[in-house]
Design a protein around this motif. Structure first.
Motif, PDB file in Angstrom:
ATOM      1  N   UNK A 177      -5.480   8.402 -13.941  1.00  0.00           N
ATOM      2  CA  UNK A 177      -6.501   8.207 -13.329  1.00  0.00           C
ATOM      3  C   UNK A 177      -6.610   8.248 -11.713  1.00  0.00           C
ATOM      4  N   UNK A 178      -5.893   7.407 -11.309  1.00  0.00           N
ATOM      5  CA  UNK A 178      -5.717   7.798  -9.554  1.00  0.00           C
ATOM      6  C   UNK A 178      -4.892   8.640  -9.815  1.00  0.00           C
ATOM      7  N   UNK A 179      -4.876   9.461  -9.647  1.00  0.00           N
ATOM      8  CA  UNK A 179      -3.642  10.926  -9.951  1.00  0.00           C
ATOM      9  C   UNK A 179      -4.566  11.744 -10.302  1.00  0.00           C
ATOM     10  N   UNK A 180      -5.883  12.012 -10.956  1.00  0.00           N
ATOM     11  CA  UNK A 180      -6.736  12.911 -11.610  1.00  0.00           C
ATOM     12  C   UNK A 180      -7.097  13.935 -10.921  1.00  0.00           C
ATOM     13  N   UNK A 181      -7.990  13.261  -9.636  1.00  0.00           N
ATOM     14  CA  UNK A 181      -9.094  13.315  -8.619  1.00  0.00           C
ATOM     15  C   UNK A 181      -8.060  12.549  -7.328  1.00  0.00           C
ATOM     16  N   UNK A 182      -7.729  13.608  -6.182  1.00  0.00           N
ATOM     17  CA  UNK A 182      -7.538  13.092  -5.232  1.00  0.00           C
ATOM     18  C   UNK A 182      -8.912  12.688  -4.312  1.00  0.00           C
ATOM     19  N   UNK A 183      -9.517  13.439  -4.421  1.00  0.00           N
ATOM     20  CA  UNK A 183     -11.093  12.984  -3.789  1.00  0.00           C
ATOM     21  C   UNK A 183     -11.828  11.685  -3.822  1.00  0.00           C
ATOM     22  N   UNK A 184     -10.923  11.017  -4.487  1.00  0.00           N
ATOM     23  CA  UNK A 184     -11.375   9.919  -5.013  1.00  0.00           C
ATOM     24  C   UNK A 184     -10.907   8.899  -4.059  1.00  0.00           C
ATOM     25  N   UNK A 189       1.067  -1.513  -0.379  1.00  0.00           N
ATOM     26  CA  UNK A 189      -0.215  -0.218  -0.123  1.00  0.00           C
ATOM     27  C   UNK A 189       1.292   1.214  -0.335  1.00  0.00           C
ATOM     28  N   UNK A 190       1.816   1.168   1.078  1.00  0.00           N
ATOM     29  CA  UNK A 190       2.635   2.508   1.332  1.00  0.00           C
ATOM     30  C   UNK A 190       3.211   2.662  -0.336  1.00  0.00           C
ATOM     31  N   UNK A 191       3.724   1.686  -1.181  1.00  0.00           N
ATOM     32  CA  UNK A 191       4.346   1.816  -2.382  1.00  0.00           C
ATOM     33  C   UNK A 191       3.646   2.043  -3.328  1.00  0.00           C
ATOM     34  N   UNK A 192       1.929   1.667  -3.311  1.00  0.00           N
ATOM     35  CA  UNK A 192       1.285   2.080  -4.965  1.00  0.00           C
ATOM     36  C   UNK A 192       1.120   3.952  -4.475  1.00  0.00           C
ATOM     37  N   UNK A 193       0.845   4.286  -2.756  1.00  0.00           N
ATOM     38  CA  UNK A 193       1.061   5.327  -2.162  1.00  0.00           C
ATOM     39  C   UNK A 193       1.474   6.332  -2.845  1.00  0.00           C
ATOM     40  N   UNK A 248       4.427   5.886  -5.261  1.00  0.00           N
ATOM     41  CA  UNK A 248       3.840   5.898  -6.713  1.00  0.00           C
ATOM     42  C   UNK A 248       2.916   7.370  -6.806  1.00  0.00           C
ATOM     43  N   UNK A 249       1.645   7.067  -6.652  1.00  0.00           N
ATOM     44  CA  UNK A 249       0.334   7.376  -7.084  1.00  0.00           C
ATOM     45  C   UNK A 249       0.922   9.663  -6.517  1.00  0.00           C
ATOM     46  N   UNK A 250       1.494   9.235  -5.405  1.00  0.00           N
ATOM     47  CA  UNK A 250       1.516  10.117  -5.221  1.00  0.00           C
ATOM     48  C   UNK A 250       2.744  11.238  -5.447  1.00  0.00           C
ATOM     49  N   UNK A 251       3.778  10.642  -5.762  1.00  0.00           N
ATOM     50  CA  UNK A 251       4.963  11.045  -6.780  1.00  0.00           C
ATOM     51  C   UNK A 251       4.503  11.675  -8.436  1.00  0.00           C
ATOM     52  N   UNK A 252       3.404  10.678  -8.759  1.00  0.00           N
ATOM     53  CA  UNK A 252       3.205  11.064  -9.601  1.00  0.00           C
ATOM     54  C   UNK A 252       1.758  12.188  -9.631  1.00  0.00           C
TER      55      UNK A 252
END
Length: 138
Positions: free
Chosen positions: A131-138, A58-62, A64-68
Motif C-alpha cells: 500500500x505504501x509503494x503504490x502511490x509515492x505522492x502520499x 526510518x531508513x530501513x523502512x524507507x 524497503x519501501x523504495x526497493x519494493x
C-alpha cells in the motif's frame, strides 16, 4: 469499580494495538533498537541513541519501501516482501503465543491460534508494504 474495569479493558486494547503495530513493523523496529543499543554502548547517551535508532528505523523502512516500489521483477519484489514480512510473521506468532499463555488449556489449539495470528500479521505487513509503494505522492 466499573470505571476501573473499563479503563483496564481500554488499556489492554491499547497495548494490543501497540504490540500489533510493532509486530507489523518488526524488521525496521528491531534494526532501530539494535542501532540505538550500539550507539548507546559507544557512549552517545540516551538522546543520541534515540535519534540514531529513529534514523535507522526510518531508513530501513524507507529502503524497503523504495526497493519494493522500484523493482520490476516479480521475483525480486517477492524477495523484498518476504524479507519485510517474515520477521513480522514471527513477531505475530510470538505475540499470540504470549497473550494466550494462560488462556488456552489445549496446546494444540494454542498453536493453531499462534499460526493464524502469525499469518495475519505477516499478511498485514505485506499489505502495508504494498500500500505504501503504490502511490509515492502520499
Amino acid at each position: 469499580m466499573i470505571a476501573v474495569m473499563l479503563m483496564s479493558v481500554a488499556l489492554i486494547a491499547g497495548l494490543c494495538v501497540l504490540a500489533y503495530t510493532l509486530a507489523v513493523y518488526a524488521l525496521p523496529f528491531m534494526l532501530s533498537v539494535e542501532a540505538a543499543r550500539m550507539a548507546y554502548a559507544t557512549g552517545s547517551g540516551l538522546i543520541g541513541a534515540g535519534l540514531v535508532g529513529l534514523v535507522a528505523g526510518s531508513a530501513a523502512y524507507g529502503l524497503l519501501v523504495f526497493a519494493f516500489a522500484s523493482l520490476r521483477s516479480p521475483v525480486l519484489r517477492l524477495i523484498v516482501a518476504l524479507v519485510f514480512a517474515a520477521p513480522a510473521a514471527v513477531a505475530g506468532y510470538a505475540l499470540v503465543h504470549g497473550v494466550t499463555g494462560e488462556a488456552m488449556p489445549s496446546e494444540v489449539w494454542r498453536q493453531i491460534f499462534c499460526v493464524i495470528g502469525g499469518s495475519v500479521v505477516g499478511a498485514s505487513a505485506l499489505v502495508r508494504l504494498a500500500d505504501s509503494s503504490i502511490d509515492p505522492a502520499r
